[in-house]
Design an enzyme around this catalytic site. Structure first.
Site, PDB file in Angstrom:
ATOM      1  N   ASN A  29       0.820  -1.214   0.147  1.00  0.00           N
ATOM      2  CA  ASN A  29      -0.081  -0.011  -0.079  1.00  0.00           C
ATOM      3  C   ASN A  29       0.823   1.349  -0.162  1.00  0.00           C
ATOM      4  O   ASN A  29       0.630   2.179   1.038  1.00  0.00           O
ATOM      5  CB  ASN A  29      -0.783   0.067   1.079  1.00  0.00           C
ATOM      6  N   HIS A  46      -8.500   3.528   8.638  1.00  0.00           N
ATOM      7  CA  HIS A  46      -9.053   2.443   8.042  1.00  0.00           C
ATOM      8  C   HIS A  46     -10.329   2.130   8.480  1.00  0.00           C
ATOM      9  O   HIS A  46     -11.114   1.392   7.735  1.00  0.00           O
ATOM     10  CB  HIS A  46      -8.226   1.027   8.393  1.00  0.00           C
TER      11      HIS A  46
END
Length: 479
Positions: free
Chosen positions: A321, A352
């Site tokens: 990521n 998140h």
């Protein structure tokens, strides 16, 4: 999917396809939109190129298609704002749409938009509110001195190339792409850096076709792996009472390792496909590699080989990521006055979502990172005297890194509290214990060394301009 037990605010048009394939409807909608985006990206590059269409038209088309994707996938949840609304939506998905009831994860696009909004906000703040001597060289390069127009802003945040799964990129890079300067400016900078002057590039722009084909091939392999392997190694088995009680620690550890390894390809698929979509539109050119071939990895979100061969916790994070790591570095790690590591991991957890598993993962990562740094400084230099010792050290650290990653990300995949503690107890909290003991035992030993080298390391982090493929500051890492 044979019963109406799937909550979605998006389109039900592909529900028969979802039922026949046995895939959740949100995944079918997502893949359909991304495949359509891939075709639209080629059309965008060839028929709406900067030589054929004005930047206003390119902005408008990119925004319109992106908005259509949002409405198709998420319907009335297609709203735009930063961290506050993002957190509210994640709480809604977690607690109103229950854990046990499958529902469309509409927070994904909001997470990308939150990255873009905060990235743009900080770059505007650097360019309009700070003096040059208050900025790092990286911040100076990315600072923006003029507010974008409403159309430019909407295009940057909602363009169809990245609205569903990202990646987030710098506003200046995106504007160069829309206005037709993305490739020529990088080639000109490369020529100037290598020749000592600003040359004029007369050759045609390199084609992304080869890079797109390679990335689509990777996507096909990841999809095949998911269909054949991933489904046969369910994560939930790690916390099933019968499995935990009937198998030894070594068996449980081995299964946990392989089940987490098998969970990665779905992320590889989504991020690699997103990168291919951007490349197909002509976005993502980073320069020429060592062999003189065009490189299209400017906004790539992962390095699969780097992930699978990582021999340290930091190396794994640096290759996973990637654009989110860059975002965390630029908006938090580089700007926090103190406790930068802890604040960065906490921000990552908040970004998140609100599932407890996210916080278990990122809070656990803090002592692991500290311990990994201390162990590396204390041990690594003893194994550099010969190739054999270095190879043995690399094999050992690879195994330790992969098992530690498995332990750390398991709560991220399990999401809730009870399964997380079942797993931790089955593993005897061994990574927590080892990392905390190592951090406490080894960190003071290197405190004086770090103090002595802090000033020199801060200076050495700014390297002179060199002839290299990546000419932006878009690939910073969290140390």
């Amino acid at each position: 999917m044979s019963e109406p037990a799937f909550n979605t605010t998006g389109s039900l048009l592909l529900l028969p396809v979802s039922q026949s394939l046995g895939f959740p409807l949100d995944q079918v909608n997502f893949v359909t939109c991304q495949l359509f985006a891939l075709a639209a990206a080629f059309w965008f590059r060839l028929y709406l190129s900067p030589s054929r269409a004005s930047p206003r038209v390119r902005h408008a088309v990119a925004t319109t298609i992106g908005s259509a994707f949002l409405i198709f996938c998420f319907g009335w949840y297609s709203l735009v704002t930063a961290m506050g609304y993002l957190t509210a939506c994640q709480a809604c998905r977690a607690y109103i749409f229950n854990y046990a009831v499958p529902s469309t994860d509409f927070s994904g696009p909001l997470m990308i938009v939150a990255q873009k909004i905060t990235t743009l906000a900080f770059q505007l703040h650097d360019g309009m509110c700070k003096k040059p001597d208050q900025l790092t060289p990286e911040q100076k390069l990315l600072a923006i001195n003029a507010r974008p127009s409403p159309l430019q802003y909407l295009s940057y945040t909602l363009n169809f190339l990245s609205v569903l799964v990202g990646p987030c990129s710098n506003y200046r890079d995106y504007l160069d792409f829309i206005e037709g300067r993305h490739i020529s400016r990088r080639l000109r900078r490369l020529s100037g850096a290598c020749n000592g002057h600003n040359g004029h590039i007369t050759a045609p722009d390199p084609s992304p076709l080869g890079a797109v084909c390679r990335k689509l091939l990777v996507c096909s392999g990841c999809m095949l792996f998911f269909l054949v392997v991933t489904r046969s190694l369910p994560i939930r088995l790690n916390v099933e009472p019968d499995f935990v009680s009937q198998n030894s620690f070594l068996v449980r550890l081995t299964y946990a390792f392989f089940s987490v390894q098998a969970a990665r390809p779905k992320f590889y698929f989504a991020w690699t496909l997103a990168d291919a979509v951007n490349n197909a539109a002509g976005y993502g050119f980073s320069g020429m590699d060592g062999n003189g071939k065009a490189s299209w990895d400017l906004i790539g979100n992962l390095n699969i080989l780097g992930i699978e061969t990582a021999t340290s916790f930091k190396t794994f994070i640096d290759n996973w990521n990637i654009q989110t790591a860059v975002w965390l570095k630029t908006v938090c790690y580089d700007r926090a006055p103190r406790h930068r590591l802890a604040l960065t991991f906490i921000l990552s957890a908040l970004w998140h979502g609100v599932f407890p598993g996210y916080y278990f993962t990122f809070i656990t990562a803090i002592p692991i990172t500290i311990a990994a740094r201390a162990i590396r400084k204390s041990v690594r230099h003893h194994f550099l005297s010969s190739r054999g010792l270095k190879l043995g050290y690399d094999v050992l650290t690879w195994a330790a890194t992969q098992l530690t990653i498995c332990y750390t990300v398991m709560p991220f995949l399990l999401l809730s509290v009870e399964p997380t503690f079942i797993y931790y107890r089955s593993m005897y909290f061994h990574v927590h214990v080892i990392s905390i003991l190592a951090a406490v035992a080894l960190q003071p030993k290197h405190k004086s060394r770090e103090t002595r080298t802090s000033s020199s390391s801060s200076l050495s982090s700014v390297s002179p301009v060199q002839c290299q493929p990546d000419l932006s500051n878009n690939n910073g890492k969290i140390d």
